[in-house]
Design a protein around this motif. Structure first.
Motif, PDB file in Angstrom:
ATOM      1  N   THR A   1       0.925  -1.004   0.141  1.00  0.00           N
ATOM      2  CA  THR A   1       0.010  -0.036   0.005  1.00  0.00           C
ATOM      3  C   THR A   1       0.770   1.214   0.068  1.00  0.00           C
ATOM      4  O   THR A   1       2.148   1.087   0.308  1.00  0.00           O
ATOM      5  CB  THR A   1      -0.822   0.064   1.425  1.00  0.00           C
ATOM      6  OG1 THR A   1      -0.096   0.022   2.349  1.00  0.00           O
ATOM      7  CG2 THR A   1      -1.847  -1.284   1.123  1.00  0.00           C
ATOM      8  N   ASP A   2       0.033   2.358  -0.267  1.00  0.00           N
ATOM      9  CA  ASP A   2       0.960   3.603  -0.153  1.00  0.00           C
ATOM     10  C   ASP A   2       2.445   3.435  -1.069  1.00  0.00           C
ATOM     11  O   ASP A   2       3.602   3.993  -0.628  1.00  0.00           O
ATOM     12  CB  ASP A   2       1.348   4.088   1.283  1.00  0.00           C
ATOM     13  CG  ASP A   2      -0.036   4.320   2.063  1.00  0.00           C
ATOM     14  OD1 ASP A   2      -0.883   4.911   1.436  1.00  0.00           O
ATOM     15  OD2 ASP A   2      -0.033   4.140   3.217  1.00  0.00           O
ATOM     16  N   ILE A   3       2.099   3.370  -2.255  1.00  0.00           N
ATOM     17  CA  ILE A   3       3.136   3.037  -3.244  1.00  0.00           C
ATOM     18  C   ILE A   3       3.347   4.226  -4.081  1.00  0.00           C
ATOM     19  O   ILE A   3       2.473   5.047  -4.561  1.00  0.00           O
ATOM     20  CB  ILE A   3       3.036   1.910  -4.422  1.00  0.00           C
ATOM     21  CG1 ILE A   3       2.193   0.708  -3.473  1.00  0.00           C
ATOM     22  CG2 ILE A   3       4.150   1.582  -5.319  1.00  0.00           C
ATOM     23  CD1 ILE A   3       1.452  -0.290  -4.429  1.00  0.00           C
ATOM     24  N   LEU A   4       4.765   4.632  -4.255  1.00  0.00           N
ATOM     25  CA  LEU A   4       4.907   5.918  -5.016  1.00  0.00           C
ATOM     26  C   LEU A   4       4.358   5.915  -6.480  1.00  0.00           C
ATOM     27  O   LEU A   4       4.561   4.734  -7.039  1.00  0.00           O
ATOM     28  CB  LEU A   4       6.358   6.082  -5.243  1.00  0.00           C
ATOM     29  CG  LEU A   4       7.227   6.567  -3.925  1.00  0.00           C
ATOM     30  CD1 LEU A   4       8.839   6.579  -4.116  1.00  0.00           C
ATOM     31  CD2 LEU A   4       6.945   8.100  -3.683  1.00  0.00           C
ATOM     32  N   ALA A   5       3.644   6.799  -6.730  1.00  0.00           N
ATOM     33  CA  ALA A   5       2.766   6.782  -7.833  1.00  0.00           C
ATOM     34  C   ALA A   5       3.715   6.925  -9.103  1.00  0.00           C
ATOM     35  O   ALA A   5       3.491   5.988  -9.978  1.00  0.00           O
ATOM     36  CB  ALA A   5       1.809   8.096  -7.837  1.00  0.00           C
TER      37      ALA A   5
ATOM     38  N   VAL B   1      13.030   6.979 -14.270  1.00  0.00           N
ATOM     39  CA  VAL B   1      14.581   6.759 -14.036  1.00  0.00           C
ATOM     40  C   VAL B   1      14.961   6.325 -12.466  1.00  0.00           C
ATOM     41  O   VAL B   1      14.480   7.513 -12.003  1.00  0.00           O
ATOM     42  CB  VAL B   1      15.505   7.757 -14.723  1.00  0.00           C
ATOM     43  CG1 VAL B   1      17.009   7.383 -14.759  1.00  0.00           C
ATOM     44  CG2 VAL B   1      14.990   7.667 -16.472  1.00  0.00           C
ATOM     45  N   GLY B   2      15.819   5.586 -12.332  1.00  0.00           N
ATOM     46  CA  GLY B   2      16.161   5.525 -10.847  1.00  0.00           C
ATOM     47  C   GLY B   2      15.250   5.056 -10.132  1.00  0.00           C
ATOM     48  O   GLY B   2      15.317   4.627  -8.614  1.00  0.00           O
ATOM     49  N   SER B   3      13.937   4.491 -10.493  1.00  0.00           N
ATOM     50  CA  SER B   3      13.288   3.553  -9.505  1.00  0.00           C
ATOM     51  C   SER B   3      13.342   2.284  -9.528  1.00  0.00           C
ATOM     52  O   SER B   3      14.211   1.533 -10.556  1.00  0.00           O
ATOM     53  CB  SER B   3      11.723   3.781 -10.275  1.00  0.00           C
ATOM     54  OG  SER B   3      11.125   4.818  -9.946  1.00  0.00           O
ATOM     55  N   THR B   4      13.265   1.658  -8.431  1.00  0.00           N
ATOM     56  CA  THR B   4      13.384   0.115  -8.043  1.00  0.00           C
ATOM     57  C   THR B   4      12.325  -0.424  -7.957  1.00  0.00           C
ATOM     58  O   THR B   4      11.314   0.096  -7.083  1.00  0.00           O
ATOM     59  CB  THR B   4      14.571  -0.167  -6.612  1.00  0.00           C
ATOM     60  OG1 THR B   4      15.473   0.544  -6.643  1.00  0.00           O
ATOM     61  CG2 THR B   4      14.298  -1.498  -6.413  1.00  0.00           C
ATOM     62  N   VAL B   5      11.715  -1.094  -9.195  1.00  0.00           N
ATOM     63  CA  VAL B   5      10.259  -1.780  -9.089  1.00  0.00           C
ATOM     64  C   VAL B   5      10.186  -2.887  -8.903  1.00  0.00           C
ATOM     65  O   VAL B   5      11.149  -4.034  -9.021  1.00  0.00           O
ATOM     66  CB  VAL B   5       9.679  -1.061 -10.460  1.00  0.00           C
ATOM     67  CG1 VAL B   5       9.691   0.456 -10.481  1.00  0.00           C
ATOM     68  CG2 VAL B   5      10.462  -1.672 -11.513  1.00  0.00           C
TER      69      VAL B   5
ATOM     70  N   PHE C   1      15.300  12.564 -11.533  1.00  0.00           N
ATOM     71  CA  PHE C   1      14.062  11.698 -11.655  1.00  0.00           C
ATOM     72  C   PHE C   1      13.812  12.226 -13.289  1.00  0.00           C
ATOM     73  O   PHE C   1      13.555  13.251 -13.654  1.00  0.00           O
ATOM     74  CB  PHE C   1      13.055  11.915 -10.836  1.00  0.00           C
ATOM     75  CG  PHE C   1      11.843  11.033 -10.937  1.00  0.00           C
ATOM     76  CD1 PHE C   1      11.526   9.792 -10.783  1.00  0.00           C
ATOM     77  CD2 PHE C   1      10.532  11.805 -11.906  1.00  0.00           C
ATOM     78  CE1 PHE C   1      10.680   9.095 -11.087  1.00  0.00           C
ATOM     79  CE2 PHE C   1       9.546  11.199 -12.131  1.00  0.00           C
ATOM     80  CZ  PHE C   1       9.553   9.548 -11.756  1.00  0.00           C
ATOM     81  N   GLU C   2      13.306  11.130 -13.968  1.00  0.00           N
ATOM     82  CA  GLU C   2      12.670  11.455 -15.164  1.00  0.00           C
ATOM     83  C   GLU C   2      11.453  10.348 -15.391  1.00  0.00           C
ATOM     84  O   GLU C   2      11.795   9.061 -15.513  1.00  0.00           O
ATOM     85  CB  GLU C   2      13.795  11.269 -16.232  1.00  0.00           C
ATOM     86  CG  GLU C   2      13.316  11.571 -17.908  1.00  0.00           C
ATOM     87  CD  GLU C   2      14.313  11.307 -18.937  1.00  0.00           C
ATOM     88  OE1 GLU C   2      14.035  10.949 -20.011  1.00  0.00           O
ATOM     89  OE2 GLU C   2      15.558  11.271 -18.681  1.00  0.00           O
TER      90      GLU C   2
ATOM     91  N   PHE D   1      15.138   9.871  -5.875  1.00  0.00           N
ATOM     92  CA  PHE D   1      14.986  11.218  -6.443  1.00  0.00           C
ATOM     93  C   PHE D   1      13.758  11.919  -6.417  1.00  0.00           C
ATOM     94  O   PHE D   1      13.469  13.162  -6.614  1.00  0.00           O
ATOM     95  CB  PHE D   1      15.530  11.335  -8.137  1.00  0.00           C
ATOM     96  CG  PHE D   1      16.737  10.551  -8.169  1.00  0.00           C
ATOM     97  CD1 PHE D   1      17.995  11.225  -7.787  1.00  0.00           C
ATOM     98  CD2 PHE D   1      16.889   9.446  -8.645  1.00  0.00           C
ATOM     99  CE1 PHE D   1      19.320  10.906  -7.905  1.00  0.00           C
ATOM    100  CE2 PHE D   1      18.141   8.788  -8.770  1.00  0.00           C
ATOM    101  CZ  PHE D   1      19.493   9.633  -8.559  1.00  0.00           C
ATOM    102  N   LEU D   2      12.756  11.252  -5.796  1.00  0.00           N
ATOM    103  CA  LEU D   2      11.539  12.088  -5.627  1.00  0.00           C
ATOM    104  C   LEU D   2      11.264  12.425  -4.017  1.00  0.00           C
ATOM    105  O   LEU D   2      11.864  11.777  -3.281  1.00  0.00           O
ATOM    106  CB  LEU D   2      10.500  10.699  -5.619  1.00  0.00           C
ATOM    107  CG  LEU D   2      10.127  10.247  -7.248  1.00  0.00           C
ATOM    108  CD1 LEU D   2       9.139   9.161  -7.212  1.00  0.00           C
ATOM    109  CD2 LEU D   2       9.560  11.626  -7.945  1.00  0.00           C
TER     110      LEU D   2
END
Length: 831
Positions: free
Chosen positions: A322-326, A330-334, A389-390, A519-520
């Protein structure tokens, strides 16, 4: 009151079949479609004599079905499933089953009334019932259902014009029908299903004998709708019963249109009323029971793995993020989920393919795990060159780095290791090493599916959960793909991932579930799965039920083909222990008579149609006409309930024939009646004598084969004499030679039956993805010992807990997974 008594007295002994009311119209004669008032009177149980007869039938049937319900005092056959589901209802643990909930809930409710708190799990066939489990009370649900079905058959035959003594004889034959007695003694869905089907048939036959619009007609039409609702809420077979009644309604409406005394507008009103009662009531009941089902099963468990994260998020104790970064960029670990299957997350681990490129495996894994994580960069970046972030938009070319092993998601011109015969699929692997910057085969292009993505920004850029996308391999043009094909043991039986040039569109779609990005900002927008409504959960559960049901295609040691059912070529082994068996087998006297009559009647109808076409007169006798109408209606029910089985690819068993067989018995009851009422009209004593002789034959067969129903002692010699057909494969060597040996026997039921189920394990990759070396050595010793055992003389057979046959490779896999020594496997060998 005096007038009523005179009416009842006058109706006693009357012919339950009356002539049709035919009137002359302006151009042609026509049949009055409304039943005559006296029809209901001559087909209703009025007299004290008949009521006494029904009481005797009820007592006899209860004795047959309730006899020694406590034995076997261990779990048998599908009590593993349906008793286990009762436990889960009591504990509120969510589970997945291919059948609707009502009959299962019925067993749970009765268990609760008996003080059952769900402390027994019904885990394996042969497991002894503890004193705290009211299994006898739960089995009595099936026994009472079976007894009521016999009474309903009697009342149904009377309502459709069968004489009292013939209906009684038919009901006695049905009461001793071995297969129906067997299913009526255990915690199985078949007996409740049959009583609801029988109630539907009875109620509709009662409805037919009352004039339309009367209180009695509406009462029985309502009763029909309720019974249909209970039937379809127990098993989807109830849909076939609804179809049968629907066709009879269409036939009757057609007769209404030909009735010149009935206005067309009244026919339309009748059609609307029938649709409301016969479709509306079942639909409401069906949905109500599913609502109760969802409200009862509120705790997360292994069974929820079949469902979507949205569905699972409504369960207590779920692990859905829950409460996941929307925003994903670039730079996201998913973590990425596959949309088209329930295989789970895109996954990799430090094990290689044994063939093809022999690079690191890529799979789908259903559980949360660090090996599901992927780090996103642009195709010309590394993780050290990212400074901001991009967003990821349509057409962005990216790479996915697996942080745990420092390899990238990769595809190339190698055939996949399992789907190697598919020219349209390529292998997907994880390739590289720490510090390696990657190559062009690591490049994937994002294609957003706007039709599946949430309206708004999710259709323009990738957002967690909301955006659904495809990943196209930049070099080859194929798409990241998965399907319900499992890798072998070397791939931990996880789901295969490939790169596909074609394939079902829904199998190419992915979405991001987990998302972290340094980066967010801390207050960046976050999203969670949307809580589904009842209707959404209802629809999804049916999709899963249908999907699982049609994929039950594994072979089973007791499965049979529909074409073999009317011939009773084989039965089903329910339980075997202590030199006793419980084996589902029909009463061959009644069973084969029904099958023969079905064929004979078909030829009679064909002959009559040909005779009519060439101008020969047809019989106008009211008994003969009623015989034809009722038999054709019941055999229509027979066909509707058996024909779909020929179209199914799933496992099928003899008990799937029983609903159709019930309609066949109803039709055969009319065959016995026509023997008395027409064939031997002038010598009815002879007709009744034939009916009585047939009934005695059915009782004798039942009595001789009763040890297979009740699991009681039998001798080896009698057992061998009983095996009329080779497919009746209950083991006679298991019995003692004499009954005296049973008298000297000390009964100590084992915890496992002689045909012991082998645990059927779906191996999931452990988080460590490794096996201890010492355990590997022990497993190898066990496998070598098992190979030596296979070389010993004697035929060996391996089955799982449901009786599904296992081949040698399955057993080797279980040894490798379970460990613990070869002695575990030896206990499971059936010679």
């Amino acid at each position: 009151m005096a007038s009523d008594k005179r009416t009842r007295s006058a109706s006693e002994g009357q012919n339950p079949v009356i002539d049709f009311d035919v009137k002359q119209g302006p151009v042609r004669p026509y049949i009055v479609s409304e039943p005559q008032e006296k029809l209901a009177k001559v087909r209703t149980v009025y007299s004290l004599k008949e009521r006494f007869l029904v009481s005797c039938l009820a007592v006899f049937t209860v004795i047959v079905r309730m006899r020694n319900l406590s034995w076997p005092n261990a779990v048998i056959f599908d009590e593993v499933h349906f008793g286990g589901f009762a436990t889960k209802y009591i504990k509120g643990l969510f589970f997945m089953d291919v059948h609707p909930p009502f009959a299962k809930m019925l067993f749970a409710w009765v268990g609760i009334l008996g003080g059952f708190d769900g402390d027994f799990d019904f885990e394996t066939i042969g497991k002894l019932y503890p004193a705290s489990t009211p299994y006898v009370l739960m089995r009595s649900v099936a026994a009472i259902s079976g007894a009521l079905t016999v009474l309903l058959l009697y009342f149904t035959l009377r309502s459709s014009g069968v004489r009292v003594w013939v209906a009684f004889a038919s009901a006695v034959c049905f009461a001793v029908e071995n297969s129906f007695v067997t299913i009526s003694r255990y915690i199985l869905l078949d007996a409740p299903l049959m009583v609801f089907i029988a109630a539907s048939v009875y109620a509709f036959k009662r409805y037919e004998i009352y004039p339309t619009g009367t209180w009695a007609s509406y009462k029985f039409l309502t009763f029909t709708g309720i019974a249909l609702g209970l039937a379809v809420s127990s098993k989807w077979v109830g849909l076939f019963t609804i179809s049968w009644i629907g066709l009879l309604c269409v036939w009757r409406l057609w007769l209404f249109l030909g009735d010149l005394s009935k206005p067309v507008c009244s026919t339309l009103k009748i059609a609307v009323a029938k649709g409301t009662f016969l479709l509306g009531i079942p639909t409401v009941l069906y949905m109500v029971f599913f609502y109760i089902h969802f409200q009862t099963l509120t705790e997360n468990s292994d069974g929820s793995g079949f469902f979507s994260p949205e569905f699972r998020s409504t369960l207590n104790g779920n692990t859905i993020p829950t409460d996941i970064l929307a925003e994903v960029g670039v730079g996201s670990t998913v973590t990425m989920r596959h949309l088209g299957t329930m295989g789970g997350y895109l996954h990799s681990h430090s094990h290689e393919y044994p063939t093809g490129s022999q690079q690191q495996q890529i799979t789908l894994y259903p559980h949360l795990d660090a090996n599901n994580e992927w780090y996103i960069t642009l195709y010309n970046q590394t993780n050290t060159t990212i400074t901001s972030f991009e967003n990821l938009v349509e057409g962005t070319k990216v790479r996915f780095l697996h942080p745990s092993t420092q390899r990238r998601l990769h595809s190339h011109d190698h055939k996949p290791p399992v789907s190697e015969n598919s020219d349209w699929q390529k292998e997907v692997s994880a390739y590289g090493f720490e510090g390696f910057e990657g190559d062009a085969n690591d490049d994937w292009i994002i294609e957003i599916d706007k039709s599946l993505s949430t309206p708004g920004p999710a259709q323009e850029r990738v957002r967690a959960i909301e955006t659904k996308f495809r990943l196209r391999h930049a070099m080859s043009g194929c798409y990241l793909f998965s399907h319900e094909v499992k890798l072998p043991q070397w791939g931990f039986e996880q789901q295969e991932v490939t790169c596909a040039q074609s394939g079902k569109p829904e199998l190419l779609v992915w979405y991001v579930e987990g998302n972290e990005n340094e980066f967010l900002p801390q207050d960046a927008e976050r999203v969670s799965y949307k809580t589904p409504s009842f209707l959404e959960k209802f629809i999804e559960s049916h999709k899963r039920m249908w999907h699982v049901n049609k994929n039950l295609v594994d072979s089973h040691v007791f499965e049979s083909l529909p074409s073999s059912w009317p011939l009773l070529l084989r039965g089903i082994g329910y339980w075997s222990s202590e030199h006793r068996h419980v084996y589902l087998l029909g009463n061959a006297i009644l069973w084969w008579s029904v099958s023969l009559f079905t064929v004979v009647f078909s030829f009679i109808v064909i002959f009559e149609l040909i005779s009519w076409q060439v101008g020969k007169p047809i019989l106008q006798d009211s008994d003969v006409i009623n015989f034809h109408i009722q038999v054709m209606e019941y055999l229509l029910g027979f066909l509707i309930h058996i024909i779909p089985s020929f179209m199914m690819k799933r496992q099928l068993f003899l008990h799937h024939y029983l609903p159709a067989y019930y309609f066949g018995i109803l039709a055969f009851g009319h065959a016995l009646d026509i023997v008395v009422s027409y064939v031997f009209r002038k010598r009815k004593v002879v007709g009744y004598a034939l009916v009585a002789s047939f009934t005695v034959a059915c009782i004798c067969f039942f009595q001789f084969y009763s040890p297979l129903i009740y699991g009681t002692p039998w001798t080896k010699d009698l057992c061998q004499k009983s095996q009329w057909l080779s497919g009746w494969d209950y083991g006679c060597d298991n019995y003692f030679n004499t009954y005296e040996e049973y008298d000297n026997e000390i009964i100590e039921p084992s915890q496992q039956p002689s045909v012991t189920p082998v645990s059927s394990i779906v191996a999931h990759n452990k988080p460590s993805d490794s096996v201890d070396q010492e355990a590997q050595n022990q497993q190898q010793i066990d496998l070598d010992t098992f190979d030596e055992m296979l070389n010993e003389p004697g035929q060996k057979r391996f089955v799982d807990q449901n009786g599904n046959p296992l081949d040698i490779e399955d057993v080797r896999r279980i040894i490798a997974e379970e460990g613990g020594g070869i002695h575990k496997i030896e206990e499971r060998v059936v010679e």
